[in-house]
Design an enzyme around this catalytic site. Structure first.
Site: not given
Length: 374
Positions: A119, A122, A157, A263, A272, A299-300
């Protein structure tokens, strides 16, 4: 080196770190003394100020000394690198704050490279070779001298929503020679120190894998047309080939340490959570072939998970920018050793028999440490 349309979170659900308070609270010290102040009061104030200055200087010295000791200790590791994910927001959502701390830690550790776990741009990858997001999210953000080193990246993704062939091609490397990205590849690094003579038999192998094609929902009729699947071909054939090469690569490896990088999560208590397709298809290979660690983003947050039913350490470093999306407490069997629902990154130091990971936040605090020994 070759190996083998997403719903977004509204901005109001995302917390941002507050700016530094700076000199707030010191206004009183800046005011001139009253003309009616007595000599005793002035003397007392001077004494107190002197004490405060002395304490401040001592505190600074002690802090710098402790930091120096930590750095000197970690410089004995022959391999040092940083891991960051889910970062590419043109400097917003504290991306620049994380980048600043990465530069500081990178300088202290004299890092060999940076790993990006996807990612990278963005909301929907890059739209073409002249898309300003590459410069605004990468070249103009990670400007510290210590970060002018190779960046080994995988696709996430969100990257697949843009031009994937651009990210894995040579065009971006010509713009910024740090950039390297591919679907799956192998990276090998020896772990013998500078005093070692002769051939080095101790090394680590990093197996970078392409996780987005594993996720079923991305292939649903409503989402499939929004993803750039060029170069994948028949999905199941692509997945089977990737799994076969991962299996054979790990089977034949004589590396002291084996680390797989992708990822998507395998185990996570973030927004997630577990990626069930990865648990079903990739995890059995990692456990069978005794992989030491799986590094991921998606996951952030920052996480370290070690379950009793698995030999693999799961480390999430997906907090490069937009974060604060929720982290579940979980049950004891979930194996959560550490979790931080905020921005940050990790640093990794490796030697032949030792591996150390430090978890850092966007303000420069070290939050957690993981050490492994062979």
């Amino acid at each position: 080196m070759a190996l083998f349309g997403t719903k977004t979170v509204p901005d109001e659900e995302v917390g941002l770190l507050q700016p530094s308070v700076g000199e707030a609270g010191n206004d009183r010290a800046k005011r001139p003394l009253s003309l009616a102040a007595t000599t005793i009061t002035a003397t007392l104030v001077g004494f107190l100020v002197g004490c405060v200055v002395s304490l401040y200087v001592f505190g600074q010295y002690d802090s710098e000394t402790s930091a120096l000791k930590a750095v000197v200790g970690r410089q004995t590791y022959p391999l040092n690198f940083l891991v960051v994910g889910d970062w590419g927001r043109e400097g917003e959502f504290n991306q620049t704050m994380v980048a600043e701390q990465m530069g500081r830690v990178g300088r202290q550790l004299k890092i060999n490279f940076v790993v990006s776990v996807g990612d990278n741009f963005y909301q929907a990858g890059l739209k073409g070779p002249n898309d300003p997001k590459f410069q605004n999210s990468f070249s103009k953000v990670y400007t510290a001298r210590s970060l002018q080193t190779p960046w080994y990246s995988v696709l996430g993704n969100h990257d697949y929503l843009g031009d994937t062939l651009l990210q894995i091609g040579d065009a971006l490397t010509k713009k910024d020679n740090r950039w390297f990205c591919d679907r799956s590849y192998l990276l090998k690094h020896n772990l013998c120190g500078p005093s070692h003579t002769g051939h080095c038999h101790k090394f680590v192998e990093f197996f970078f894998i392409d996780t987005t094609p594993f996720v079923d929902k991305y292939w649903s009729p409503e989402q499939k047309r929004t993803f750039d699947w060029r170069g994948i071909g028949h999905r199941q054939t692509y997945l089977d080939t990737q799994l076969e090469k991962l299996n054979s690569g790990l089977s034949s490896s004589s590396a002291t340490w084996k680390i797989v990088i992708g990822h998507h999560t395998i185990r996570s208590l973030g927004r997630h959570g577990d990626t069930h397709e990865m648990v079903k298809q990739v995890l059995p290979i990692l456990e069978k072939l005794k992989v030491d660690m799986y590094l991921n983003g998606h996951d952030h947050c920052l996480e370290h998970i070690k379950r009793e039913d698995s030999t693999v350490h799961f480390v999430t470093s997906g907090a490069g920018s937009k974060s604060f999306q929720g982290l579940r407490q979980g049950k004891p069997e979930d194996g959560l050793q550490f979790g931080y629902d905020g921005q940050g990154f990790i640093s990794v130091s490796m030697a032949a028999q030792d591996l150390r990971i430090d978890f850092h936040d966007a303000l420069g605090h070290k939050l957690h440490q993981l050490t492994l020994h062979k």
